[in-house]
Design a protein around this motif. Structure first.
Motif: not given
Length: 336
Positions: A53, A58-59, A61-62, A66, A107-108, A110-111, A113
């Motif tokens: 994270d 956090t970026a 993970e995002t 994706e 949070g992890s 969610r990012r 997915q």
């Protein structure tokens, strides 16, 4: 194609090369290039991916979530971590308290997915939170179906033993340790690996090419190449400095003929070397270009002969760091 190994004493199989996005996704590499690197990893058979994270706040993970969104989830092994602060860095935005763990896993997920991660790792040891509180929170994460297994990163041998004992009592599986390990940095060999073998943990090692030093691109008496990690003032420069002495760099250049004789690049030699250790389940590779992934993948399945392993030790001599106490230095100090 990259080979699989069991992670510790568990039944989980992971690829012996794991794609990690610590210094790349969300910060140093544009998203389209990050996607190209992940696709290259999938092309060579890498199905295990490591993030955290805190990476790029956090970026990372995002971006990874994706890119992998269209892949079959059951065919992937996703690892992430909790400890370091993210967001506004409030009073409870760091550490291994129950509050931070239970909020961070959501949070992890969610990012990324996904509904679950395969291994949820304590990114460091938290001296300010009772270990019982931490392990009960991890157990609740597992029982909620949000993680299958638990791991740790840069824990000492004593911390691993204590965590493993509690995990056993709670009937959850602590199966991995994620330390720094390379030809130059062998501090886990004396204590962490024996403790891990005793407790059933396998190593997922980071920096197996010593922040790029073992590729041979840094040469004694010369300035670091433009754009290399040694010139990245944000993260890479500070971490790599310990290896940038003329003595170390001269010894590293002596590895080139060993790699040549085995038909390997120096990076492939470095990766194959860590994979010779029977307690190492995987080595983490990163990449800013897909070509790097394709080249690194050739280290999978390589066996370095015993005489070549001895020659490597002779070439590096006393520049190798072996002090087990160096693991303690990576632990944040108590703040109470």
């Amino acid at each position: 194609m990259v080979s699989y190994r069991y992670l510790g004493n568990s039944g989980l199989k992971i690829t012996e090369l794991v794609y990690g996005n610590w210094l790349t996704h969300g910060s140093q590499v544009e998203n389209d290039q990050a996607a190209a690197c992940v696709k290259a990893a999938l092309d060579v058979g890498i199905t295990s991916f490591d993030t955290a994270d805190v990476y790029a706040n956090t970026a990372a993970e995002t971006v990874l979530g994706e890119i992998l969104a269209g892949e079959r989830r059951e065919s992937l092994e996703l690892f992430t971590k909790v400890y370091w602060p993210t967001g506004p860095k409030g009073a409870n935005d760091m550490g291994l308290s129950r509050k931070h763990i239970l909020e961070s896993i959501d949070g992890s997920l969610r990012r990324l997915q996904t509904d679950y991660v395969d291994v949820y790792q304590a990114h460091r040891y938290d001296h300010d939170t009772p270990l019982e509180e931490t392990m009960v929170a991890f157990a609740d994460v597992v029982r909620a179906g949000k993680a299958h297994y638990i791991g740790v990163s840069e824990w000492t041998a004593d911390q691993i033993r204590a965590g493993a004992a509690l995990a056993k009592e709670l009937h959850i599986q602590l199966i991995s340790s994620q330390p720094q390990y390379s030809m130059l940095w062998r501090v886990i060999e004396g204590e962490v690996i024996p403790a891990s073998e005793e407790c059933g943990l396998g190593q997922i090692v980071w920096s197996p090419v010593a922040q790029g030093v073992l590729t041979g691109k840094y040469r004694p008496g010369e300035a670091p190449p433009a754009g290399s990690r040694a010139t990245d003032y944000k993260v890479g420069e500070s971490m790599i400095q310990r290896f940038l002495t003329d003595d170390v760099l001269t010894r590293v250049q002596a590895l080139a003929p060993i790699a040549d004789a085995l038909g390997l690049s120096m990076a492939q030699l470095a990766l194959a070397w860590v994979l010779q250790n029977s307690n190492v389940s995987a080595a983490i590779i990163g990449a800013s270009r897909p070509e790097q992934v394709y080249e690194n993948a050739k280290a999978s399945g390589v066996t370095i002969p015993a005489d070549a392993m001895a020659t490597i030790d002779d070439a590096l001599g006393d520049i190798v760091e072996r002090d087990p106490g160096k693991t303690v230095e990576t632990n944040p100090k108590p703040g109470r």
